[in-house]
Design an enzyme around this catalytic site. Structure first.
Site, PDB file in Angstrom:
ATOM      1  N   LYS A  51      -6.978  -8.983 -18.512  1.00  0.00           N
ATOM      2  CA  LYS A  51      -6.639  -9.480 -19.715  1.00  0.00           C
ATOM      3  C   LYS A  51      -5.608 -10.395 -20.677  1.00  0.00           C
ATOM      4  O   LYS A  51      -6.518 -11.189 -20.949  1.00  0.00           O
ATOM      5  CB  LYS A  51      -5.865  -7.633 -20.260  1.00  0.00           C
ATOM      6  N   CYS A  93       4.805  -6.572   1.789  1.00  0.00           N
ATOM      7  CA  CYS A  93       5.066  -5.372   2.253  1.00  0.00           C
ATOM      8  C   CYS A  93       4.797  -4.223   3.413  1.00  0.00           C
ATOM      9  O   CYS A  93       4.253  -4.853   4.144  1.00  0.00           O
ATOM     10  CB  CYS A  93       5.516  -4.448   0.909  1.00  0.00           C
ATOM     11  N   TYR A  94       3.585  -3.675   2.976  1.00  0.00           N
ATOM     12  CA  TYR A  94       2.570  -2.967   3.633  1.00  0.00           C
ATOM     13  C   TYR A  94       2.484  -3.992   4.264  1.00  0.00           C
ATOM     14  O   TYR A  94       1.783  -3.618   5.455  1.00  0.00           O
ATOM     15  CB  TYR A  94       1.871  -2.190   3.315  1.00  0.00           C
ATOM     16  N   ASP A 128     -11.769  -7.954 -26.152  1.00  0.00           N
ATOM     17  CA  ASP A 128     -12.883  -8.097 -25.011  1.00  0.00           C
ATOM     18  C   ASP A 128     -14.432  -8.925 -25.583  1.00  0.00           C
ATOM     19  O   ASP A 128     -14.501 -10.015 -25.508  1.00  0.00           O
ATOM     20  CB  ASP A 128     -13.040  -7.102 -24.136  1.00  0.00           C
ATOM     21  N   GLY A 158       0.233  -1.331   0.078  1.00  0.00           N
ATOM     22  CA  GLY A 158      -0.335  -0.097  -0.208  1.00  0.00           C
ATOM     23  C   GLY A 158       0.708   1.118  -0.468  1.00  0.00           C
ATOM     24  O   GLY A 158       1.510   1.007   0.663  1.00  0.00           O
ATOM     25  N   GLU A 196       5.445  -9.940  -6.738  1.00  0.00           N
ATOM     26  CA  GLU A 196       4.576 -10.475  -7.626  1.00  0.00           C
ATOM     27  C   GLU A 196       5.163  -9.339  -9.088  1.00  0.00           C
ATOM     28  O   GLU A 196       4.828  -9.195  -9.948  1.00  0.00           O
ATOM     29  CB  GLU A 196       3.268  -9.314  -7.028  1.00  0.00           C
ATOM     30  N   HIS A 227       8.380  -7.023  -2.797  1.00  0.00           N
ATOM     31  CA  HIS A 227       7.394  -7.434  -4.286  1.00  0.00           C
ATOM     32  C   HIS A 227       7.653  -8.703  -4.655  1.00  0.00           C
ATOM     33  O   HIS A 227       8.577  -8.906  -6.192  1.00  0.00           O
ATOM     34  CB  HIS A 227       7.266  -6.411  -4.708  1.00  0.00           C
TER      35      HIS A 227
HETATM   36  P1  XMP Z   1      -6.250   4.336 -19.031  1.00  0.00           P
HETATM   37  O1  XMP Z   1      -6.464   5.262 -20.298  1.00  0.00           O
HETATM   38  O2  XMP Z   1      -7.323   4.504 -17.909  1.00  0.00           O
HETATM   39  O3  XMP Z   1      -6.077   2.657 -20.558  1.00  0.00           O
HETATM   40  O4  XMP Z   1      -4.850   4.670 -18.751  1.00  0.00           O
HETATM   41  C1  XMP Z   1      -6.201   1.719 -19.618  1.00  0.00           C
HETATM   42  C2  XMP Z   1      -6.848   0.947 -20.413  1.00  0.00           C
HETATM   43  O5  XMP Z   1      -7.739   0.828 -20.812  1.00  0.00           O
HETATM   44  C3  XMP Z   1      -8.556   0.831 -21.862  1.00  0.00           C
HETATM   45  N1  XMP Z   1      -9.481   2.287 -22.253  1.00  0.00           N
HETATM   46  C4  XMP Z   1     -10.636   1.055 -22.159  1.00  0.00           C
HETATM   47  N2  XMP Z   1     -11.354  -0.170 -22.141  1.00  0.00           N
HETATM   48  N3  XMP Z   1     -13.820   0.914 -22.382  1.00  0.00           N
HETATM   49  C5  XMP Z   1     -12.607  -0.035 -22.490  1.00  0.00           C
HETATM   50  O6  XMP Z   1     -13.256  -1.139 -23.060  1.00  0.00           O
HETATM   51  C6  XMP Z   1     -13.086   2.537 -21.986  1.00  0.00           C
HETATM   52  O7  XMP Z   1     -14.121   2.897 -21.312  1.00  0.00           O
HETATM   53  C7  XMP Z   1     -11.877   2.288 -22.011  1.00  0.00           C
HETATM   54  N4  XMP Z   1     -11.364   3.648 -21.788  1.00  0.00           N
HETATM   55  C8  XMP Z   1      -9.625   3.244 -21.703  1.00  0.00           C
HETATM   56  C9  XMP Z   1      -7.235   1.823 -22.898  1.00  0.00           C
HETATM   57  O8  XMP Z   1      -7.682   1.756 -24.076  1.00  0.00           O
HETATM   58  C10 XMP Z   1      -6.038   1.211 -22.027  1.00  0.00           C
HETATM   59  O9  XMP Z   1      -5.513   0.213 -23.090  1.00  0.00           O
END
Ligand code: XMP
Length: 528
Positions: free
Chosen positions: A384, A98-99, A245, A71, A189, A187
């Site tokens: 993912k 860690c924390y 996805d 943390g 991980e 850490h």
């Molecule tokens: P950020 O901008 O938060 O994005 O660093 C992290 C990852 O998520 C994707 N991203 C999204 N994916 N719906 C999605 O399915 C969304 O509204 C959305 N916004 C961001 C972004 O491209 C990156 O891979």
């Protein structure tokens, strides 16, 4: 009834009952997700719970083990996050990291000193004696570990023995095997701790007795079963966005309910260049399923007129997306179920976990409240990397499984300020050049995401003898393991130069190109 501390969205009783489960207690940083992923890489199901969880609630989940995450705070600050100390008496094995290890020490009669000698980065760990359960003899006596802490455990919990030290931490690893309490100051991980995964496995298999049953095959089986249960003989529709996805979600649901699924591809007008056609072509060919191609760009542009606030924009796109679905379900108006490719991190980031709401993700927070479908979310429990492996296992083509992530709201969140058809066209063109050059340079897999952003500013330039006053394009390219953290990609200068000159020469209305050199944190990957 006493107050519940665990968000039901983040725990799944079905999976808990089928797989040995480890609860990862989140102490307020994003370390918890990485730990949860590493546990799953060891084929053990994990869930993230807040530190406010009570010992009694932990017992209700019948976990095989509990891991306390690191943390951002010191255990000595007044509002440091704590945990119900009765957890130590439940008999459930606990590993503090860690924390988490400091907190365990403090709550169990050990000592955590602010020695003024923090450690950051790689440190040499010396294993003592037999190394205990965590660092037993198959581990090197001296190994490199990753540290990131200021306070330091000077005395382990009462009854625990020290398993390893580092130059600055007398109790860098400890265990009380009788009470099943374990702790590491470093850490395990992170990739910078080369034997970290082995240490976690020792905890999971030897201390907790977990069986390595969490595999992609078993997840697919479990979710196919769950989807059949949920949908019965009903009809479901699935929105394909072109991203991995929704593609994997569709393939999984198709495996479960076959022709009861119809895929709908809503062309929002906010896709990347050429992507719409590609989606339609691939899914009709690969799945041989009915696919409706809905051209809705005009509706999206109308809806987005005048909207500049990023959250408002995300909500508007998410909401209209669902409305278009409802309106376009003419031939499938008996569909009651909507398949969504929501992932576990989306749920956590949307406020399910202890971390603040970072962005309302399009497929979670942006949903309208009066939604008419029941959601089917077969990836809701997956990270993912797991989704990609499920996709491969289901036989999806590589170009889909390994496609770069693309946000639900599409180019809408890469156009800063109002979204217009002209700006989308400009951005699509510039973005295509960025991706093409990355591909030509052979960097496609190495780079997590590479794309163009169109900000709402203009600057002065000169082209030929003419003064220009036009938009810049910002190139964003990041490396990342999971999008939770990211680093800006060190792209070769000649590649950047090629992108820059091509964009300026080929894309009308652009007279300057900038490269974003912000990592995440403090930036996010997307600009909105
Ligand atoms: P950020 O901008 O938060 O994005 O660093 C992290 C990852 O998520 C994707 N991203 C999204 N994916 N719906 C999605 O399915 C969304 O509204 C959305 N916004 C961001 C972004 O491209 C990156 O891979």
């Amino acid at each position: 009834m006493s107050e519940k501390h665990v968000n039901p969205d983040l725990v799944n009783p079905e999976l808990e009952s089928q797989f040995d489960t480890v609860l990862v207690v989140d102490f307020g940083a994003q370390y918890a997700q990485l730990i949860a992923r590493r546990v799953r890489e060891a084929h053990v199901y994990s869930e993230i719970v807040p530190h406010t969880i009570t010992a009694a609630e932990i017992v209700e989940h019948s976990p095989a083990g509990v891991i306390f995450s690191g943390g951002p705070k010191s255990v000595h600050v007044p509002n440091a996050p704590l945990i119900d100390p009765e957890v130590y008496d439940t008999g459930v094995p606990v590993l503090g990291i860690c924390y988490g290890a400091q907190l365990m020490s403090l709550q169990r009669g050990g000592e955590v000193a602010n020695t003024g000698r923090g450690e950051y980065g790689k440190t040499d760990l010396a294993v003592l004696g037999d190394g205990g359960v965590l660092l037993r003899s198959d581990q090197p006596r001296f190994q490199s570990v990753w540290m990131s802490h200021f306070d330091s455990i000077t005395k382990p919990p009462e009854g625990a023995r020290v398993l390893a030290t580092t130059p600055d931490v007398p109790a860098a690893a400890f265990e009380d095997h009788g009470r099943k309490l374990y702790g590491v100051q470093f850490h395990p991980e992170v990739a910078h701790t080369p034997y970290g995964q082995e240490i976690l496995k020792h905890f999971l298999y030897d201390a907790c007795g977990c069986r390595p049953t969490w595999t992609m095959t078993s997840i697919i089986e479990e979710q196919v079963h769950a989807v059949r249960e949920q949908v019965g003989s009903g009809r479901a529709i699935c929105g394909l966005s072109g991203g991995v996805d929704s593609a994997v979600a569709a393939a999984l649901v198709h495996k479960a309910i076959g022709p009861q699924l119809t895929c709908v591809f809503v062309d929002t007008g906010l896709m990347r260049s050429g992507e719409g056609e590609q989606v339609v072509e691939t899914f009709r060919r690969n799945f041989g399923i009915e696919l409706l191609h809905v051209r809705a760009a005009d509706r999206f542009f109308d809806r987005l007129e005048g909207i500049v606030d990023p959250e408002e924009k995300r909500k508007a796109i998410g909401e209209l997306f669902i409305r278009v679905f409802e309106d376009s379900s003419g031939g499938i108006d008996d569909a009651r179920f909507l398949v969504q490719g929501t992932l576990y991190p989306d749920v956590i980031e949307s406020g399910g976990g202890a971390a603040d709401t970072i962005k309302s993700h399009h497929n979670v927070g942006g949903l309208p409240e009066d939604i008419e479908f029941e959601l089917v979310e077969p990836l809701r429990w997956l990270f993912k990397d797991e989704v990609r492996r499920v996709g491969e296992e289901l036989g999806l083509p590589e170009e889909i499984v390994w496609r770069q992530p693309f946000p639900g709201p599409g180019l809408g969140v890469r156009i800063i300020g109002e979204v217009t058809p002209e700006k989308v066209a400009t951005l699509q063109h510039a973005d295509a050049i960025v991706r093409e050059e990355i591909k030509k340079a052979g960097l496609e897999r190495e780079i997590w995401q590479a794309f163009a952003v169109l900000p709402d500013i203009r600057s002065v330039g000169v082209m030929g003898d003419e003064r220009t006053y036009a938009h810049p394009i910002i190139i964003r390219a990041v490396t990342s393991e999971d999008a939770m953290t990211a680093d800006w990609a060190r792209l070769p200068y000649d590649l950047l130069e090629r992108m820059s000159s091509r964009i300026i020469n080929e894309v009308a209305g652009v007279n300057r190109v900038a490269y974003d050199i912000t990592s995440k944190p403090p930036g996010t990957i997307e600009w909105e």
